[in-house]
Scaffold this motif. Structure first.
Motif, mmCIF file in Angstrom:
data_model
loop_
_atom_site.group_PDB
_atom_site.id
_atom_site.type_symbol
_atom_site.label_atom_id
_atom_site.label_comp_id
_atom_site.label_asym_id
_atom_site.label_seq_id
_atom_site.Cartn_x
_atom_site.Cartn_y
_atom_site.Cartn_z
ATOM 1 N N SER A 114 24.011 30.591 -1.907
ATOM 2 C CA SER A 114 23.329 29.288 -1.940
ATOM 3 C C SER A 114 22.551 29.043 -0.652
ATOM 4 O O SER A 114 23.041 29.325 0.445
ATOM 5 N N VAL A 115 21.329 28.546 -0.813
ATOM 6 C CA VAL A 115 20.423 28.323 0.316
ATOM 7 C C VAL A 115 19.802 26.938 0.207
ATOM 8 O O VAL A 115 19.387 26.514 -0.887
ATOM 9 N N ILE A 116 19.722 26.230 1.340
ATOM 10 C CA ILE A 116 18.936 25.003 1.384
ATOM 11 C C ILE A 116 17.835 25.181 2.416
ATOM 12 O O ILE A 116 18.070 25.698 3.512
ATOM 13 N N ASP A 117 16.616 24.803 2.045
ATOM 14 C CA ASP A 117 15.432 24.925 2.896
ATOM 15 C C ASP A 117 15.028 23.521 3.325
ATOM 16 O O ASP A 117 14.588 22.709 2.505
ATOM 17 N N ILE A 118 15.190 23.226 4.609
ATOM 18 C CA ILE A 118 14.927 21.885 5.144
ATOM 19 C C ILE A 118 13.494 21.780 5.662
ATOM 20 O O ILE A 118 13.058 22.590 6.482
ATOM 21 N N GLY A 119 12.768 20.768 5.176
ATOM 22 C CA GLY A 119 11.364 20.609 5.548
ATOM 23 C C GLY A 119 10.529 21.723 4.953
ATOM 24 O O GLY A 119 9.686 22.325 5.610
ATOM 25 N N THR A 120 10.748 21.984 3.677
ATOM 26 C CA THR A 120 10.177 23.165 3.009
ATOM 27 C C THR A 120 8.650 23.145 2.910
ATOM 28 O O THR A 120 8.024 24.189 2.787
ATOM 29 N N GLY A 121 8.033 21.960 2.935
ATOM 30 C CA GLY A 121 6.565 21.900 2.852
ATOM 31 C C GLY A 121 6.056 22.443 1.534
ATOM 32 O O GLY A 121 6.386 21.938 0.463
ATOM 33 N N ALA A 122 5.280 23.524 1.606
ATOM 34 C CA ALA A 122 4.721 24.135 0.392
ATOM 35 C C ALA A 122 5.680 25.142 -0.236
ATOM 36 O O ALA A 122 5.296 25.913 -1.112
ATOM 37 N N GLY A 123 6.954 25.118 0.241
ATOM 38 C CA GLY A 123 7.962 25.976 -0.373
ATOM 39 C C GLY A 123 8.364 27.187 0.433
ATOM 40 O O GLY A 123 9.012 28.102 -0.090
ATOM 41 N N PHE A 124 8.002 27.184 1.728
ATOM 42 C CA PHE A 124 8.319 28.341 2.576
ATOM 43 C C PHE A 124 9.450 28.014 3.538
ATOM 44 O O PHE A 124 9.393 26.987 4.212
ATOM 45 N N PRO A 125 10.483 28.837 3.592
ATOM 46 C CA PRO A 125 10.634 30.153 2.944
ATOM 47 C C PRO A 125 11.357 30.135 1.599
ATOM 48 O O PRO A 125 11.538 31.179 0.986
ATOM 49 N N GLY A 126 11.786 28.958 1.120
ATOM 50 C CA GLY A 126 12.671 28.878 -0.035
ATOM 51 C C GLY A 126 12.193 29.558 -1.302
ATOM 52 O O GLY A 126 12.957 30.300 -1.941
ATOM 53 N N ILE A 127 10.945 29.314 -1.699
ATOM 54 C CA ILE A 127 10.476 29.895 -2.966
ATOM 55 C C ILE A 127 10.284 31.414 -2.861
ATOM 56 O O ILE A 127 10.724 32.146 -3.765
ATOM 57 N N PRO A 128 9.653 31.943 -1.794
ATOM 58 C CA PRO A 128 9.614 33.408 -1.685
ATOM 59 C C PRO A 128 11.003 34.045 -1.709
ATOM 60 O O PRO A 128 11.195 35.100 -2.322
ATOM 61 N N LEU A 129 11.990 33.402 -1.083
ATOM 62 C CA LEU A 129 13.353 33.939 -1.114
ATOM 63 C C LEU A 129 13.904 33.949 -2.538
ATOM 64 O O LEU A 129 14.545 34.918 -2.958
ATOM 65 N N LYS A 130 13.636 32.899 -3.288
ATOM 66 C CA LYS A 130 14.112 32.826 -4.676
ATOM 67 C C LYS A 130 13.438 33.885 -5.551
ATOM 68 O O LYS A 130 14.093 34.513 -6.396
ATOM 69 N N ILE A 131 12.139 34.101 -5.351
ATOM 70 C CA ILE A 131 11.433 35.114 -6.148
ATOM 71 C C ILE A 131 11.991 36.507 -5.850
ATOM 72 O O ILE A 131 12.282 37.286 -6.761
ATOM 73 N N ALA A 132 12.149 36.822 -4.570
ATOM 74 C CA ALA A 132 12.578 38.167 -4.176
ATOM 75 C C ALA A 132 14.066 38.406 -4.415
ATOM 76 O O ALA A 132 14.484 39.540 -4.654
ATOM 77 N N PHE A 133 14.853 37.312 -4.350
ATOM 78 C CA PHE A 133 16.303 37.424 -4.539
ATOM 79 C C PHE A 133 16.735 36.426 -5.620
ATOM 80 O O PHE A 133 17.235 35.339 -5.320
ATOM 81 N N PRO A 134 16.512 36.783 -6.885
ATOM 82 C CA PRO A 134 16.698 35.832 -7.992
ATOM 83 C C PRO A 134 18.112 35.297 -8.144
ATOM 84 O O PRO A 134 18.318 34.260 -8.793
ATOM 85 N N HIS A 135 19.099 35.973 -7.553
ATOM 86 C CA HIS A 135 20.487 35.517 -7.679
ATOM 87 C C HIS A 135 20.755 34.241 -6.886
ATOM 88 O O HIS A 135 21.760 33.561 -7.127
ATOM 89 N N LEU A 136 19.878 33.889 -5.965
ATOM 90 C CA LEU A 136 20.109 32.738 -5.092
ATOM 91 C C LEU A 136 20.020 31.404 -5.835
ATOM 92 O O LEU A 136 19.158 31.227 -6.703
ATOM 93 N N LYS A 137 20.893 30.501 -5.458
ATOM 94 C CA LYS A 137 20.779 29.111 -5.872
ATOM 95 C C LYS A 137 20.103 28.391 -4.711
ATOM 96 O O LYS A 137 20.621 28.416 -3.583
ATOM 97 N N VAL A 138 18.965 27.774 -4.973
ATOM 98 C CA VAL A 138 18.123 27.259 -3.887
ATOM 99 C C VAL A 138 17.879 25.753 -4.028
ATOM 100 O O VAL A 138 17.607 25.258 -5.122
ATOM 101 N N VAL A 139 17.963 25.059 -2.898
ATOM 102 C CA VAL A 139 17.590 23.648 -2.828
ATOM 103 C C VAL A 139 16.450 23.512 -1.812
ATOM 104 O O VAL A 139 16.526 24.039 -0.698
ATOM 105 N N LEU A 140 15.387 22.827 -2.222
ATOM 106 C CA LEU A 140 14.209 22.610 -1.375
ATOM 107 C C LEU A 140 14.123 21.133 -1.029
ATOM 108 O O LEU A 140 14.039 20.291 -1.931
ATOM 109 N N LEU A 141 14.146 20.809 0.250
ATOM 110 C CA LEU A 141 14.098 19.408 0.671
ATOM 111 C C LEU A 141 12.828 19.127 1.467
ATOM 112 O O LEU A 141 12.485 19.870 2.392
ATOM 113 N N ASP A 142 12.145 18.058 1.091
ATOM 114 C CA ASP A 142 10.958 17.639 1.836
ATOM 115 C C ASP A 142 10.810 16.125 1.756
ATOM 116 O O ASP A 142 11.228 15.496 0.779
ATOM 117 N N SER A 143 10.200 15.556 2.786
ATOM 118 C CA SER A 143 10.092 14.094 2.871
ATOM 119 C C SER A 143 8.861 13.536 2.174
ATOM 120 O O SER A 143 8.710 12.325 2.051
#
Length: 240
Positions: A71-100
């Protein structure tokens, strides 16, 4: 250009399937399309996005064994970096993207839907607020952030989210020594310790990057993070 992307990823030890390559390409298209109406990135050239956003996001494998992360949380993800590339490359991850910013969350929701990504959640709000909620506090193996902020401030945003034994990895550029020295007290107060700094160059470039690794040894005291705005205004350990 795609060959260059493949080569850079191979240097990191990552080989993408055709499906993953298509997902990255579609992500690029959506980024450029949405960037015309809102400020997502100053980088829009195909090879530059691949290099400075996608490869850079995935370079974390130099510091973390991603196959051991669930499980990964990406704080201040903006346009999704690094959270979405990590999810694409490592599909097993459970990902949360947080942005204000709500507009960015709308973009991220569109990307998730278009790319067919599962087990990705978006959160609109401030890191200080969600860290107080039991469904997110100390629930993640890994917290990541490419956000531009003082490391003491970032630590207060991020360390509360990771479980004891988990890690916070901050993506940094330039000389980080002074920042490290100024954040040690904050990291300790939050239950963490600096476990290492991995310095490297992006494959095939002269772009220098650093991953600051912080290990969580004990539960974060309930008083942290402080109320919204305070971690940035008065970085922890520098005012008390």
């Amino acid at each position: 250009m795609a060959d260059r992307f493949d080569t850079q990823l191979i240097e990191l030890g990552i080989t993408l399937t055709e499906k993953q390559k298509i997902q990255f390409h579609r992500y690029y298209e959506l980024l450029v399309e949405w960037n015309k109406v809102m400020n997502l990135t100053g980088i829009t050239e195909y090879d530059e996005v691949n290099e400075k956003h996608f490869v850079d996001s995935l370079a974390i494998i130099k510091a973390v064994k991603m196959e051991e992360i669930h499980s990964v949380i990406d704080i201040g993800t903006g346009a999704g970096f690094p959270g979405i590339p990590l999810k694409i490359a490592f599909p097993h991850l459970k990902v949360v993207l947080l942005d204000s910013l709500q507009k960015r969350i709308h973009f991220l929701d569109t990307v998730i839907e278009e790319l067919g990504l599962e087990e990705v959640e978006t959160l609109h709000g401030r890191a200080e607020d969600y860290a107080k909620r039991k469904e997110y506090r100390e629930q993640f193996d890994l917290c990541v952030s490419r956000a531009v902020a003082n490391l003491a401030t970032l630590s207060e945003y991020c360390i509360p989210y990771i479980c004891v034994g988990g890690s916070f990895v901050s993506y940094k550029s330039g000389n980080v020594e002074e920042e490290l020295n100024g954040s040690k007290k904050a990291i300790r107060l939050l239950g963490g310790e600096l476990s290492g700094v991995v310095k490297f160059q992006l494959p095939g470039t002269e772009i220098g990057r650093s991953f600051v690794q912080i290990k969580k040894n004990e539960s974060t005291k309930k008083r942290y993070p402080r109320k919204a705005g305070l971690p940035a205004k008065e970085p922890l350990g520098q005012t008390q």
